[in-house]
Scaffold this motif. Structure first.
Motif: not given
Length: 81
Positions: A42-57
């Motif tokens: 979660m730290y990695i994808y939020t640090a990259s600018g994604f607000s939630n895991q669904v959007t990131f995935n």
């Protein structure tokens, strides 16, 4: 207008696609550099600018063609060899 033209000429559908591409590149860089035993995902994808895991995935699968977990699995296999 000029920015959107440049984005499309470089192979991206729109600004959001370009932005997500840049974010995914940052995630991939962090996955190679960070120890996943010490840093949570979660730290990695939020640090990259994604607000939630669904959007990131969804963005990761669209850009890379595989899921983040498949990418991590392949990354771990490559480091073992």
């Amino acid at each position: 207008m000029y920015i959107s033209t440049a984005i499309k000429l470089n192979g991206y559908d729109n600004y959001t696609h370009y932005l997500n591409f840049c974010r995914i590149q940052n995630v991939k860089k962090m996955l190679k550099e960070e120890d996943l035993n010490k840093v949570n995902f979660m730290y990695i994808y939020t640090a990259s600018g994604f607000s939630n895991q669904v959007t990131f995935n969804r963005a990761f699968k669209r850009i890379e063609g595989i899921t983040p977990s498949e990418y991590i699995k392949n990354l771990n296999v490559d480091t073992i060899d």
